[in-house]
Write a protein that holds these residues in place. Structure first.
Motif, PDB file in Angstrom:
ATOM      1  N   GLN A  14       0.839  -1.182   0.000  1.00  0.00           N
ATOM      2  CA  GLN A  14       0.000   0.000   0.000  1.00  0.00           C
ATOM      3  C   GLN A  14       0.876   1.233   0.000  1.00  0.00           C
ATOM      4  O   GLN A  14       1.854   1.301   0.729  1.00  0.00           O
ATOM      5  CB  GLN A  14      -0.902   0.030   1.236  1.00  0.00           C
ATOM      6  N   ARG A  15       0.513   2.198  -0.841  1.00  0.00           N
ATOM      7  CA  ARG A  15       1.259   3.450  -0.877  1.00  0.00           C
ATOM      8  C   ARG A  15       0.980   4.279   0.368  1.00  0.00           C
ATOM      9  O   ARG A  15       1.832   4.941   0.880  1.00  0.00           O
ATOM     10  CB  ARG A  15       0.874   4.259  -2.107  1.00  0.00           C
ATOM     11  N   GLU A  16      -0.274   4.233   0.824  1.00  0.00           N
ATOM     12  CA  GLU A  16      -0.655   4.956   2.028  1.00  0.00           C
ATOM     13  C   GLU A  16      -1.727   4.154   2.738  1.00  0.00           C
ATOM     14  O   GLU A  16      -2.437   3.378   2.129  1.00  0.00           O
ATOM     15  CB  GLU A  16      -1.158   6.361   1.676  1.00  0.00           C
ATOM     16  N   ALA A  17      -1.835   4.347   4.024  1.00  0.00           N
ATOM     17  CA  ALA A  17      -2.832   3.603   4.788  1.00  0.00           C
ATOM     18  C   ALA A  17      -4.225   4.077   4.412  1.00  0.00           C
ATOM     19  O   ALA A  17      -4.458   5.267   4.224  1.00  0.00           O
ATOM     20  CB  ALA A  17      -2.594   3.794   6.281  1.00  0.00           C
ATOM     21  N   LEU A  18      -5.148   3.144   4.293  1.00  0.00           N
ATOM     22  CA  LEU A  18      -6.537   3.481   4.009  1.00  0.00           C
ATOM     23  C   LEU A  18      -7.235   3.860   5.295  1.00  0.00           C
ATOM     24  O   LEU A  18      -6.952   3.317   6.353  1.00  0.00           O
ATOM     25  CB  LEU A  18      -7.247   2.287   3.362  1.00  0.00           C
ATOM     26  N   ALA A  19      -8.171   4.796   5.199  1.00  0.00           N
ATOM     27  CA  ALA A  19      -8.865   5.276   6.383  1.00  0.00           C
ATOM     28  C   ALA A  19      -9.737   4.190   7.005  1.00  0.00           C
ATOM     29  O   ALA A  19      -9.837   4.087   8.208  1.00  0.00           O
ATOM     30  CB  ALA A  19      -9.713   6.495   6.024  1.00  0.00           C
ATOM     31  N   GLY A  20     -10.376   3.388   6.189  1.00  0.00           N
ATOM     32  CA  GLY A  20     -11.276   2.361   6.692  1.00  0.00           C
ATOM     33  C   GLY A  20     -10.782   0.986   6.308  1.00  0.00           C
ATOM     34  O   GLY A  20      -9.638   0.810   5.896  1.00  0.00           O
ATOM     35  N   PRO A  21     -11.666   0.000   6.431  1.00  0.00           N
ATOM     36  CA  PRO A  21     -11.293  -1.362   6.051  1.00  0.00           C
ATOM     37  C   PRO A  21     -10.992  -1.443   4.551  1.00  0.00           C
ATOM     38  O   PRO A  21     -11.482  -0.648   3.768  1.00  0.00           O
ATOM     39  CB  PRO A  21     -12.536  -2.185   6.392  1.00  0.00           C
ATOM     40  N   ALA A  22     -10.198  -2.411   4.180  1.00  0.00           N
ATOM     41  CA  ALA A  22      -9.834  -2.599   2.781  1.00  0.00           C
ATOM     42  C   ALA A  22     -11.053  -3.002   1.957  1.00  0.00           C
ATOM     43  O   ALA A  22     -12.000  -3.598   2.466  1.00  0.00           O
ATOM     44  CB  ALA A  22      -8.760  -3.670   2.682  1.00  0.00           C
ATOM     45  N   ALA A  23     -11.009  -2.679   0.680  1.00  0.00           N
ATOM     46  CA  ALA A  23     -12.098  -3.031  -0.225  1.00  0.00           C
ATOM     47  C   ALA A  23     -12.095  -4.537  -0.481  1.00  0.00           C
ATOM     48  O   ALA A  23     -11.041  -5.155  -0.573  1.00  0.00           O
ATOM     49  CB  ALA A  23     -11.938  -2.287  -1.540  1.00  0.00           C
ATOM     50  N   ARG A  24     -13.273  -5.093  -0.613  1.00  0.00           N
ATOM     51  CA  ARG A  24     -13.421  -6.503  -0.957  1.00  0.00           C
ATOM     52  C   ARG A  24     -13.771  -6.548  -2.442  1.00  0.00           C
ATOM     53  O   ARG A  24     -14.923  -6.312  -2.823  1.00  0.00           O
ATOM     54  CB  ARG A  24     -14.508  -7.146  -0.102  1.00  0.00           C
ATOM     55  N   VAL A  25     -12.776  -6.826  -3.262  1.00  0.00           N
ATOM     56  CA  VAL A  25     -12.943  -6.761  -4.711  1.00  0.00           C
ATOM     57  C   VAL A  25     -12.145  -7.867  -5.377  1.00  0.00           C
ATOM     58  O   VAL A  25     -11.103  -8.272  -4.875  1.00  0.00           O
ATOM     59  CB  VAL A  25     -12.513  -5.360  -5.246  1.00  0.00           C
ATOM     60  N   MET A  26     -12.661  -8.378  -6.478  1.00  0.00           N
ATOM     61  CA  MET A  26     -11.973  -9.401  -7.248  1.00  0.00           C
ATOM     62  C   MET A  26     -12.152  -9.067  -8.727  1.00  0.00           C
ATOM     63  O   MET A  26     -13.260  -8.750  -9.154  1.00  0.00           O
ATOM     64  CB  MET A  26     -12.553 -10.790  -6.959  1.00  0.00           C
ATOM     65  N   LEU A  27     -11.057  -9.116  -9.495  1.00  0.00           N
ATOM     66  CA  LEU A  27     -11.099  -8.863 -10.931  1.00  0.00           C
ATOM     67  C   LEU A  27     -10.778 -10.133 -11.693  1.00  0.00           C
ATOM     68  O   LEU A  27     -10.078 -11.007 -11.190  1.00  0.00           O
ATOM     69  CB  LEU A  27     -10.081  -7.789 -11.319  1.00  0.00           C
ATOM     70  N   LYS A  28     -11.273 -10.195 -12.933  1.00  0.00           N
ATOM     71  CA  LYS A  28     -10.885 -11.299 -13.810  1.00  0.00           C
ATOM     72  C   LYS A  28      -9.388 -11.225 -14.038  1.00  0.00           C
ATOM     73  O   LYS A  28      -8.782 -10.164 -13.928  1.00  0.00           O
ATOM     74  CB  LYS A  28     -11.582 -11.171 -15.161  1.00  0.00           C
TER      75      LYS A  28
END
Length: 195
Positions: A14-28
Motif C-alpha cells: 500500500q502506498r498509504e494507509a486506508l482510512a477504513g477497512p480494505a475493499a473486498r474486490v476481485m477482478l478477472k
C-alpha cells in the motif's frame, strides 16, 4: 473444494494507509476474454462516500491508472455525491436509471472501462464468494450483474441480502428453468484485497 473469500489471504503493498477497512474486490485475470463483467465488489454499506475511496485506491494501484469517473443506478444508492475525494484526487460520480442496478461502472483515461458486479452489503460470506467466483469466471456464461444475483437467489434459496426465500418466492424465481452450475473459475482470478 470451493474456497470462501475468508480463506484467501492476499497481501499487497500500500502506498498509504486506508482510512477504513480494505475493499473486498476481485477482478478477472488480465488474460481473460472480455465479457459483461470485469469483476465483483462487495461493499460494507450503501454509502459511496465511505466505500468508494478504498475501492478506488485498490484499483488505482492494481491498474496502474487513476479511476476518474464512476456510474451507478440510484436504486440501491441513497446518496450519490457528484464528486468523491479519493487518495489525492477526485472521482466524479454519475447515475443512470437505465444501468443495471447491481453494477458499478468505473472509467479510467488510460486503463479504460471496468464493469463490476456490486454484491449487496449484507450478503453472507458464502454467497459473496460464489458471486465473486461467477463474476470472474472467464469460462462461464456471460451474465449481467442482475442475472448473477437472481441466479444466486434461485440456486441457493436466499435473497442477495441473505434472507431465506419462502417456498412460494422460490418457485416464482425458478419459473421452471433448469439450474446451471456456478463454479470456481478455471483461470485464476485476482482477489485484490480480502477481508
Amino acid at each position: 473444494m470451493i474456497a470462501t473469500i475468508t480463506d484467501i489471504d492476499v497481501h499487497r503493498p500500500q502506498r498509504e494507509a486506508l482510512a477504513g477497512p480494505a475493499a473486498r474486490v476481485m477482478l478477472k485475470s488480465p488474460d481473460a476474454p472480455p465479457g459483461l463483467l470485469d469483476g465483483a465488489w462487495w461493499p460494507r454499506s450503501r454509502d459511496l462516500l465511505r466505500e468508494l475511496p478504498a475501492l478506488v485506491a485498490v484499483l488505482d494501484d492494481a491498474l496502474g491508472s487513476r479511476i476518474t469517473r464512476i456510474a451507478v443506478n440510484p436504486e440501491h444508492w441513497p446518496v450519490i455525491p457528484r464528486k468523491i475525494p479519493v487518495a489525492g484526487h477526485v472521482v466524479k460520480a454519475g447515475w443512470f436509471k437505465e444501468q443495471d442496478p447491481h453494477k458499478l461502472l468505473l472509467l479510467s483515461y488510460s486503463a479504460g472501462r471496468y464493469d463490476l458486479l456490486v454484491i449487496p452489503p449484507h450478503t453472507s460470506a458464502d454467497a459473496a464468494a460464489r458471486l465473486m467466483a461467477a463474476a470472474t469466471d472467464a469460462a462461464g456464461r456471460p451474465l449481467t450483474a442482475s442475472a448473477l444475483i437472481a441466479e444466486e437467489e434461485v440456486r441457493h434459496g436466499t435473497t442477495a441480502v441473505g434472507r431465506a426465500l419462502d417456498p412460494d418466492e422460490s418457485k416464482e424465481y425458478e419459473g421452471g428453468a433448469t439450474s446451471t452450475h456456478i463454479g470456481v473459475p478455471d483461470r485464476p482470478s485476482r482477489l485484490l484485497v480480502g477481508m
